[in-house]
Design an enzyme around this catalytic site. Structure first.
Site, PDB file in Angstrom:
ATOM      1  N   HIS A  11      44.560 -18.845  -7.722  1.00 39.24           N
ATOM      2  CA  HIS A  11      43.115 -18.890  -7.501  1.00 39.24           C
ATOM      3  C   HIS A  11      42.440 -19.537  -8.706  1.00 39.24           C
ATOM      4  O   HIS A  11      43.034 -19.647  -9.790  1.00 39.24           O
ATOM      5  CB  HIS A  11      42.596 -17.478  -7.231  1.00 39.24           C
ATOM      6  CG  HIS A  11      42.995 -16.985  -5.873  1.00 39.24           C
ATOM      7  ND1 HIS A  11      43.199 -15.673  -5.572  1.00 39.24           N
ATOM      8  CD2 HIS A  11      43.260 -17.686  -4.731  1.00 39.24           C
ATOM      9  CE1 HIS A  11      43.552 -15.564  -4.292  1.00 39.24           C
ATOM     10  NE2 HIS A  11      43.605 -16.762  -3.777  1.00 39.24           N
ATOM     11  N   GLY A  59      44.181 -23.846  -0.296  1.00 38.77           N
ATOM     12  CA  GLY A  59      44.380 -22.505   0.264  1.00 38.77           C
ATOM     13  C   GLY A  59      43.383 -22.121   1.343  1.00 38.77           C
ATOM     14  O   GLY A  59      43.781 -21.800   2.477  1.00 38.77           O
ATOM     15  N   ASP A  64      47.496 -21.683   2.374  1.00 39.62           N
ATOM     16  CA  ASP A  64      48.254 -20.424   2.261  1.00 39.62           C
ATOM     17  C   ASP A  64      49.111 -20.222   3.514  1.00 39.62           C
ATOM     18  O   ASP A  64      50.264 -19.776   3.448  1.00 39.62           O
ATOM     19  CB  ASP A  64      47.306 -19.226   2.105  1.00 39.62           C
ATOM     20  CG  ASP A  64      46.673 -19.163   0.727  1.00 39.62           C
ATOM     21  OD1 ASP A  64      46.740 -20.166   0.003  1.00 39.62           O
ATOM     22  OD2 ASP A  64      46.114 -18.107   0.382  1.00 39.62           O
ATOM     23  N   ASP A  84      43.626 -13.674  -7.713  1.00 34.08           N
ATOM     24  CA  ASP A  84      42.587 -13.146  -8.611  1.00 34.08           C
ATOM     25  C   ASP A  84      42.163 -11.754  -8.158  1.00 34.08           C
ATOM     26  O   ASP A  84      41.509 -11.609  -7.123  1.00 34.08           O
ATOM     27  CB  ASP A  84      41.396 -14.111  -8.599  1.00 34.08           C
ATOM     28  CG  ASP A  84      40.323 -13.701  -9.593  1.00 34.08           C
ATOM     29  OD1 ASP A  84      40.419 -12.580 -10.161  1.00 34.08           O
ATOM     30  OD2 ASP A  84      39.387 -14.493  -9.799  1.00 34.08           O
ATOM     31  N   HIS A  91      39.034 -16.555   2.207  1.00 41.62           N
ATOM     32  CA  HIS A  91      40.219 -16.568   3.081  1.00 41.62           C
ATOM     33  C   HIS A  91      41.130 -15.369   2.761  1.00 41.62           C
ATOM     34  O   HIS A  91      42.358 -15.499   2.802  1.00 41.62           O
ATOM     35  CB  HIS A  91      40.953 -17.898   2.928  1.00 41.62           C
ATOM     36  CG  HIS A  91      41.381 -18.209   1.517  1.00 41.62           C
ATOM     37  ND1 HIS A  91      40.515 -18.228   0.449  1.00 41.62           N
ATOM     38  CD2 HIS A  91      42.606 -18.500   0.989  1.00 41.62           C
ATOM     39  CE1 HIS A  91      41.177 -18.513  -0.655  1.00 41.62           C
ATOM     40  NE2 HIS A  91      42.447 -18.680  -0.354  1.00 41.62           N
ATOM     41  N   ASP A  94      44.107 -14.778   4.967  1.00 44.10           N
ATOM     42  CA  ASP A  94      45.234 -15.703   4.784  1.00 44.10           C
ATOM     43  C   ASP A  94      46.103 -15.276   3.590  1.00 44.10           C
ATOM     44  O   ASP A  94      47.330 -15.413   3.602  1.00 44.10           O
ATOM     45  CB  ASP A  94      44.737 -17.135   4.531  1.00 44.10           C
ATOM     46  CG  ASP A  94      43.937 -17.699   5.678  1.00 44.10           C
ATOM     47  OD1 ASP A  94      43.352 -16.897   6.435  1.00 44.10           O
ATOM     48  OD2 ASP A  94      43.877 -18.924   5.817  1.00 44.10           O
ATOM     49  N   ARG A 100      52.259 -10.846   3.017  1.00 42.82           N
ATOM     50  CA  ARG A 100      53.024 -10.103   4.028  1.00 42.82           C
ATOM     51  C   ARG A 100      54.292 -10.865   4.445  1.00 42.82           C
ATOM     52  O   ARG A 100      55.382 -10.302   4.503  1.00 42.82           O
ATOM     53  CB  ARG A 100      52.144  -9.846   5.262  1.00 42.82           C
ATOM     54  CG  ARG A 100      52.902  -9.125   6.352  1.00 42.82           C
ATOM     55  CD  ARG A 100      52.139  -8.997   7.666  1.00 42.82           C
ATOM     56  NE  ARG A 100      53.068  -8.523   8.665  1.00 42.82           N
ATOM     57  CZ  ARG A 100      53.849  -9.312   9.385  1.00 42.82           C
ATOM     58  NH1 ARG A 100      53.775 -10.622   9.253  1.00 42.82           N
ATOM     59  NH2 ARG A 100      54.708  -8.800  10.238  1.00 42.82           N
TER      60      ARG A 100
HETATM   61  O1  LIG Z   1      43.210 -20.421  -2.431  1.00 40.76           O
HETATM   62  C1  LIG Z   1      44.333 -20.484  -2.851  1.00 40.76           C
HETATM   63  C2  LIG Z   1      45.286 -19.382  -2.614  1.00 40.76           C
HETATM   64  O2  LIG Z   1      44.788 -18.357  -1.812  1.00 40.76           O
HETATM   65  C3  LIG Z   1      44.794 -21.631  -3.637  1.00 40.76           C
HETATM   66  O3  LIG Z   1      44.332 -22.813  -3.077  1.00 40.76           O
HETATM   67  P1  LIG Z   1      44.097 -24.080  -3.978  1.00 40.76           P
HETATM   68  O4  LIG Z   1      45.336 -24.302  -4.767  1.00 40.76           O
HETATM   69  O5  LIG Z   1      43.846 -25.214  -3.026  1.00 40.76           O
HETATM   70  O6  LIG Z   1      42.903 -23.776  -4.838  1.00 40.76           O
END
Ligand SMILES: O=C(CO)COP(=O)(O)O
Length: 147
Positions: A11, A59, A64, A84, A91, A94, A100
């Site tokens: 994140h 992501g 993801d 984080d 999301h 996701d 999971r």
């Molecule tokens: O959101 C993410 C994982 O949940 C990471 O995505 P990015 O690497 O595109 O920022």
């Protein structure tokens, strides 16, 4: 089975930590096939000067879920996901789904640098004799379902 493919995801508030850690360990990562979600992958590519990182969608845009699908298909041996814990994400479903699927398919997962260091320095990383137990879902897939 030695670890051959690694998925790297972070994140935004964790991206620098992941990029710095991978850069510090670039020799260990050199023989590994790397997958990453879009933005994490772009930063890794720029900082590691590696143009062979398989960058998926970002992501929140499906990346993801793409990583999750690759885990289910047996293409990824290790997930390093610095998520984080202080920031809700749009999301979140996701993210939960990715964690999971990784648990379901019994692949090692590192959610912080300390765990990632343990895994990356493990003898299992390069041990062709070690085979993580592949789950058997035959009871589930063969269960009787009335039609
Ligand atoms: O959101 C993410 C994982 O949940 C990471 O995505 P990015 O690497 O595109 O920022």
């Amino acid at each position: 089975m030695a670890v051959k493919s690694v998925a790297l995801v972070a994140h935004d508030n964790k991206k620098k930590e992941l990029v710095d850690w991978v850069a510090e360990n670039r020799t260990r990562f050199a023989p590994l096939k790397l997958y990453a979600t879009g933005t994490t992958g772009r930063l890794l590519r720029d900082n590691l000067e590696r143009d062979d990182i398989h960058c998926l969608l970002s992501g929140p845009l499906g990346g993801d879920q793409q990583i999750g699908a690759k885990i289910a298909e047996g293409e990824i041996d290790l997930l390093v996901f610095f998520w984080d814990p202080l920031e809700p994400q749009p999301h979140d479903p996701d993210i939960k789904a990715l964690l999971r699927i990784a648990a379901l398919w019994n692949i090692p997962v590192a959610c912080n640098r300390a765990t990632a260091e343990f895994i990356l320095t493990s003898a299992y990383m390069t041990d062709d004799q070690h085979h993580p137990k592949k789950p058997d879902f035959s009871d589930y897939t063969g269960r009787p379902v009335s039609t």
